[in-house]
Design a protein around this motif. Structure first.
Motif, PDB file in Angstrom:
ATOM      1  N   LEU A  89      10.197  17.089  -3.958  1.00  0.00           N
ATOM      2  CA  LEU A  89      11.559  17.616  -3.953  1.00  0.00           C
ATOM      3  C   LEU A  89      12.226  17.427  -5.306  1.00  0.00           C
ATOM      4  O   LEU A  89      11.881  16.521  -6.061  1.00  0.00           O
ATOM      5  CB  LEU A  89      12.389  16.900  -2.882  1.00  0.00           C
ATOM      6  CG  LEU A  89      11.867  16.950  -1.445  1.00  0.00           C
ATOM      7  CD1 LEU A  89      12.717  16.046  -0.556  1.00  0.00           C
ATOM      8  CD2 LEU A  89      11.852  18.371  -0.930  1.00  0.00           C
ATOM      9  N   LYS A  90      13.209  18.256  -5.575  1.00  0.00           N
ATOM     10  CA  LYS A  90      14.033  18.085  -6.778  1.00  0.00           C
ATOM     11  C   LYS A  90      14.954  16.887  -6.547  1.00  0.00           C
ATOM     12  O   LYS A  90      15.245  16.530  -5.403  1.00  0.00           O
ATOM     13  CB  LYS A  90      14.834  19.347  -7.047  1.00  0.00           C
ATOM     14  CG  LYS A  90      13.929  20.504  -7.396  1.00  0.00           C
ATOM     15  CD  LYS A  90      14.712  21.705  -7.813  1.00  0.00           C
ATOM     16  CE  LYS A  90      13.708  22.809  -8.066  1.00  0.00           C
ATOM     17  NZ  LYS A  90      14.033  23.684  -9.099  1.00  0.00           N
ATOM     18  N   PRO A  91      15.436  16.250  -7.623  1.00  0.00           N
ATOM     19  CA  PRO A  91      16.246  15.031  -7.466  1.00  0.00           C
ATOM     20  C   PRO A  91      17.419  15.148  -6.495  1.00  0.00           C
ATOM     21  O   PRO A  91      17.648  14.242  -5.691  1.00  0.00           O
ATOM     22  CB  PRO A  91      16.728  14.742  -8.889  1.00  0.00           C
ATOM     23  CG  PRO A  91      15.657  15.305  -9.759  1.00  0.00           C
ATOM     24  CD  PRO A  91      15.175  16.543  -9.041  1.00  0.00           C
ATOM     25  N   HIS A  92      18.165  16.243  -6.538  1.00  0.00           N
ATOM     26  CA  HIS A  92      19.317  16.352  -5.648  1.00  0.00           C
ATOM     27  C   HIS A  92      18.869  16.469  -4.184  1.00  0.00           C
ATOM     28  O   HIS A  92      19.544  15.996  -3.280  1.00  0.00           O
ATOM     29  CB  HIS A  92      20.245  17.498  -6.063  1.00  0.00           C
ATOM     30  CG  HIS A  92      19.666  18.871  -5.880  1.00  0.00           C
ATOM     31  ND1 HIS A  92      18.769  19.414  -6.760  1.00  0.00           N
ATOM     32  CD2 HIS A  92      19.864  19.790  -4.898  1.00  0.00           C
ATOM     33  CE1 HIS A  92      18.427  20.624  -6.338  1.00  0.00           C
ATOM     34  NE2 HIS A  92      19.079  20.880  -5.204  1.00  0.00           N
ATOM     35  N   LYS A  93      17.709  17.088  -3.947  1.00  0.00           N
ATOM     36  CA  LYS A  93      17.170  17.184  -2.587  1.00  0.00           C
ATOM     37  C   LYS A  93      16.616  15.831  -2.130  1.00  0.00           C
ATOM     38  O   LYS A  93      16.712  15.479  -0.955  1.00  0.00           O
ATOM     39  CB  LYS A  93      16.069  18.249  -2.517  1.00  0.00           C
ATOM     40  CG  LYS A  93      16.551  19.648  -2.776  1.00  0.00           C
ATOM     41  CD  LYS A  93      17.189  20.219  -1.542  1.00  0.00           C
ATOM     42  CE  LYS A  93      17.475  21.701  -1.777  1.00  0.00           C
ATOM     43  NZ  LYS A  93      18.072  22.325  -0.639  1.00  0.00           N
ATOM     44  N   GLN A  94      16.023  15.076  -3.072  1.00  0.00           N
ATOM     45  CA  GLN A  94      15.560  13.721  -2.751  1.00  0.00           C
ATOM     46  C   GLN A  94      16.728  12.885  -2.250  1.00  0.00           C
ATOM     47  O   GLN A  94      16.634  12.209  -1.224  1.00  0.00           O
ATOM     48  CB  GLN A  94      14.958  13.039  -3.992  1.00  0.00           C
ATOM     49  CG  GLN A  94      13.644  13.552  -4.440  1.00  0.00           C
ATOM     50  CD  GLN A  94      13.149  12.838  -5.702  1.00  0.00           C
ATOM     51  OE1 GLN A  94      13.756  11.890  -6.187  1.00  0.00           O
ATOM     52  NE2 GLN A  94      12.043  13.311  -6.230  1.00  0.00           N
ATOM     53  N   PHE A  95      17.828  12.970  -3.003  1.00  0.00           N
ATOM     54  CA  PHE A  95      19.010  12.185  -2.652  1.00  0.00           C
ATOM     55  C   PHE A  95      19.529  12.582  -1.278  1.00  0.00           C
ATOM     56  O   PHE A  95      19.853  11.713  -0.458  1.00  0.00           O
ATOM     57  CB  PHE A  95      20.103  12.381  -3.723  1.00  0.00           C
ATOM     58  CG  PHE A  95      21.330  11.559  -3.478  1.00  0.00           C
ATOM     59  CD1 PHE A  95      21.330  10.202  -3.747  1.00  0.00           C
ATOM     60  CD2 PHE A  95      22.475  12.131  -2.969  1.00  0.00           C
ATOM     61  CE1 PHE A  95      22.467   9.424  -3.511  1.00  0.00           C
ATOM     62  CE2 PHE A  95      23.608  11.379  -2.734  1.00  0.00           C
ATOM     63  CZ  PHE A  95      23.603  10.021  -3.005  1.00  0.00           C
ATOM     64  N   ALA A  96      19.613  13.875  -0.994  1.00  0.00           N
ATOM     65  CA  ALA A  96      20.122  14.341   0.297  1.00  0.00           C
ATOM     66  C   ALA A  96      19.212  13.867   1.444  1.00  0.00           C
ATOM     67  O   ALA A  96      19.695  13.402   2.482  1.00  0.00           O
ATOM     68  CB  ALA A  96      20.228  15.861   0.302  1.00  0.00           C
ATOM     69  N   ALA A  97      17.898  13.943   1.229  1.00  0.00           N
ATOM     70  CA  ALA A  97      16.955  13.520   2.269  1.00  0.00           C
ATOM     71  C   ALA A  97      17.058  12.020   2.535  1.00  0.00           C
ATOM     72  O   ALA A  97      17.086  11.581   3.686  1.00  0.00           O
ATOM     73  CB  ALA A  97      15.525  13.879   1.850  1.00  0.00           C
ATOM     74  N   VAL A  98      17.148  11.237   1.480  1.00  0.00           N
ATOM     75  CA  VAL A  98      17.224   9.784   1.634  1.00  0.00           C
ATOM     76  C   VAL A  98      18.557   9.366   2.245  1.00  0.00           C
ATOM     77  O   VAL A  98      18.623   8.423   3.031  1.00  0.00           O
ATOM     78  CB  VAL A  98      16.966   9.085   0.278  1.00  0.00           C
ATOM     79  CG1 VAL A  98      17.316   7.619   0.325  1.00  0.00           C
ATOM     80  CG2 VAL A  98      15.516   9.267  -0.117  1.00  0.00           C
ATOM     81  N   GLU A  99      19.625  10.068   1.901  1.00  0.00           N
ATOM     82  CA  GLU A  99      20.924   9.773   2.505  1.00  0.00           C
ATOM     83  C   GLU A  99      20.880   9.969   4.016  1.00  0.00           C
ATOM     84  O   GLU A  99      21.418   9.163   4.769  1.00  0.00           O
ATOM     85  CB  GLU A  99      22.008  10.669   1.894  1.00  0.00           C
ATOM     86  CG  GLU A  99      23.040   9.877   1.165  1.00  0.00           C
ATOM     87  CD  GLU A  99      24.167  10.764   0.642  1.00  0.00           C
ATOM     88  OE1 GLU A  99      24.120  12.007   0.770  1.00  0.00           O
ATOM     89  OE2 GLU A  99      25.104  10.186   0.098  1.00  0.00           O
ATOM     90  N   MET A 100      20.196  11.017   4.461  1.00  0.00           N
ATOM     91  CA  MET A 100      20.047  11.240   5.903  1.00  0.00           C
ATOM     92  C   MET A 100      19.168  10.171   6.541  1.00  0.00           C
ATOM     93  O   MET A 100      19.419   9.736   7.657  1.00  0.00           O
ATOM     94  CB  MET A 100      19.473  12.637   6.171  1.00  0.00           C
ATOM     95  CG  MET A 100      20.491  13.749   5.964  1.00  0.00           C
ATOM     96  SD  MET A 100      19.951  15.346   6.598  1.00  0.00           S
ATOM     97  CE  MET A 100      18.576  15.735   5.569  1.00  0.00           C
ATOM     98  N   MET A 101      18.127   9.752   5.833  1.00  0.00           N
ATOM     99  CA  MET A 101      17.236   8.711   6.351  1.00  0.00           C
ATOM    100  C   MET A 101      17.978   7.383   6.503  1.00  0.00           C
ATOM    101  O   MET A 101      17.807   6.689   7.505  1.00  0.00           O
ATOM    102  CB  MET A 101      16.048   8.492   5.409  1.00  0.00           C
ATOM    103  CG  MET A 101      15.021   9.562   5.453  1.00  0.00           C
ATOM    104  SD  MET A 101      13.760   9.408   4.151  1.00  0.00           S
ATOM    105  CE  MET A 101      13.356   7.698   4.156  1.00  0.00           C
ATOM    106  N   ALA A 102      18.781   7.052   5.508  1.00  0.00           N
ATOM    107  CA  ALA A 102      19.475   5.762   5.509  1.00  0.00           C
ATOM    108  C   ALA A 102      20.590   5.777   6.540  1.00  0.00           C
ATOM    109  O   ALA A 102      20.912   4.787   7.144  1.00  0.00           O
ATOM    110  CB  ALA A 102      20.026   5.456   4.137  1.00  0.00           C
TER     111      ALA A 102
END
Length: 165
Positions: free
Chosen positions: A152-165
């Motif tokens: 994933l691109k960095p902004h998508k990484q952040f969005a995915a991890v935010e949902m995980m956390a």
């Protein structure tokens, strides 16, 4: 003399966790001391934490063991204060050991994992956004998640991890 609070069963001594601890002790020695009580009238100490380490030491056979002496009997609460190593912290530990010249083969033996896995964990955070690392640094995360995040691109990484956390 150290007296364990529970017996070691073949199920416990046959586990992967026990094998890792026994291998680590054989390769590099005790890292975390045993937690014991103050001696009773007969010079015996009760083991509060470190049953697997004590059993592995007895199999070596070791004459002595490093211990932390607890003044209070904290047998029922000691493990509640133990923090398990998070995936990102494990990455930093492996990277630091490799940077200091510890061979990957020795780290693999100590952790009871394959040498290729040690090198893979060293590169765990390659192409992972710093913000993502910050969110995951104290969380137990399956290392395979990082393979998915790398796609994933960095902004998508952040969005995915935010949902995980």
């Amino acid at each position: 003399m150290i007296l364990p609070l529970r017996p070691m069963t073949t199920r416990i001594t046959g586990s992967r966790r026990y094998a890792r601890i026994a291998t680590s002790i054989k390769e590099i020695g005790i890292i975390e001391p045993l937690a014991v009580t103050t001696p009773n009238g007969r010079g015996q100490r009760m083991l509060l934490d470190g049953h697997l380490r004590l059993h592995a030491l007895k199999e070596q056979p070791a004459e002595t063991a490093p211990c932390i002496v607890e003044d209070d009997d904290e047998a029922f609460t000691y493990n509640k204060r133990v923090n398990r190593l998070a995936t990102v912290q494990e990455h930093y530990m492996i990277a630091r050991a490799l940077d200091r010249g510890v061979p990957a083969k020795m780290i693999a033996a100590a952790l009871g994992i394959d040498e290729k896995l040690v090198l893979r964990r060293r590169n765990l955070l390659d192409r992972i956004a710093p913000e993502v690392v910050e969110i995951l640094k104290e969380k137990p995360v399956n290392p395979q998640i990082f393979d998915i995040l790398r796609k994933l691109k960095p902004h998508k990484q952040f969005a995915a991890v935010e949902m995980m956390a």
